[in-house]
Scaffold this active site. Structure first.
Site, mmCIF file in Angstrom:
data_model
loop_
_atom_site.group_PDB
_atom_site.id
_atom_site.type_symbol
_atom_site.label_atom_id
_atom_site.label_comp_id
_atom_site.label_asym_id
_atom_site.label_seq_id
_atom_site.Cartn_x
_atom_site.Cartn_y
_atom_site.Cartn_z
ATOM 1 C CB CYS A 72 29.769 38.054 7.522
ATOM 2 S SG CYS A 72 28.181 37.190 7.616
ATOM 3 C CB CYS A 75 29.220 33.566 4.798
ATOM 4 S SG CYS A 75 29.543 35.297 4.330
ATOM 5 C CB CYS A 120 26.725 39.486 5.045
ATOM 6 S SG CYS A 120 27.874 38.505 4.067
ATOM 7 C CB CYS A 123 25.575 34.569 3.978
ATOM 8 S SG CYS A 123 25.802 35.490 5.501
ATOM 9 C CB CYS A 143 24.284 51.699 13.947
ATOM 10 S SG CYS A 143 23.909 51.371 15.662
HETATM 11 ZN ZN LIG Z 1 27.847 36.638 5.402
#
Ligand SMILES: [Zn+2]
Length: 154
Positions: A72, A75, A120, A123, A143
């Protein structure tokens, strides 16, 4: 109130309606809107924090077939593995599953039909959407926006 402040207030109001504060508060990593704006480019911010969608075929990660892990960008949590990536032909990086416990989902009613939004879990940054037309063994197609991800080769 000048025009700039007005636009800022409108955006803040729109975001609040997209992600309830009760959901935001549940994330392990939280940042203020100003902090997100400072750490992300305009394009990243629009996708990751306002649930925008990058232009199809715009991300180099769409055609990235190297072995490694996708993190991600908000984070650095590892969220997807190259082992689960496939070529969907849509122009967006596609996976048939996430890493265990790495993502959260919620119904997305921005369009007339309901889609499954994926973000995510640590975060809350928006990653993309999950559809039911993926390959086996899951039949799912995550996707994703490549702009929300950082790839690290294995
Ligand atoms: Zn994150």
């Amino acid at each position: 109130m000048d025009r700039r402040m007005f636009l800022g207030a409108s955006l803040a109001g729109a975001a609040a309606s997209v992600i309830p504060s009760s959901v935001l508060a549940a994330f392990e990593i939280t940042r203020t809107d100003a902090e997100w704006r400072a750490m992300l480019s305009r394009a990243e911010y629009k996708v990751m924090r306002r649930e925008g969608t990058e232009r199809a075929f715009s991300s180099p990660l769409d055609k990235n077939w190297a072995a490694g892990i996708y993190h991600c960008k908000g984070c650095d949590l590892p969220v997807y593995s190259s082992q689960h990536k496939f070529d969907s032909g849509t122009g967006w990086p596609s996976f048939w599953q996430s890493l265990p416990g790495a993502v959260g989902t919620k119904p997305d009613r921005q369009l007339l039909r309901v889609r499954t939004e994926v973000h995510c879990r640590r975060c809350g940054s928006h990653l993309g959407h999950i559809f039911d037309d993926g390959p086996q063994p899951t039949g799912k197609r995550h996707c994703l926006n490549g702009i929300s991800l950082v790839f690290r080769a294995a």
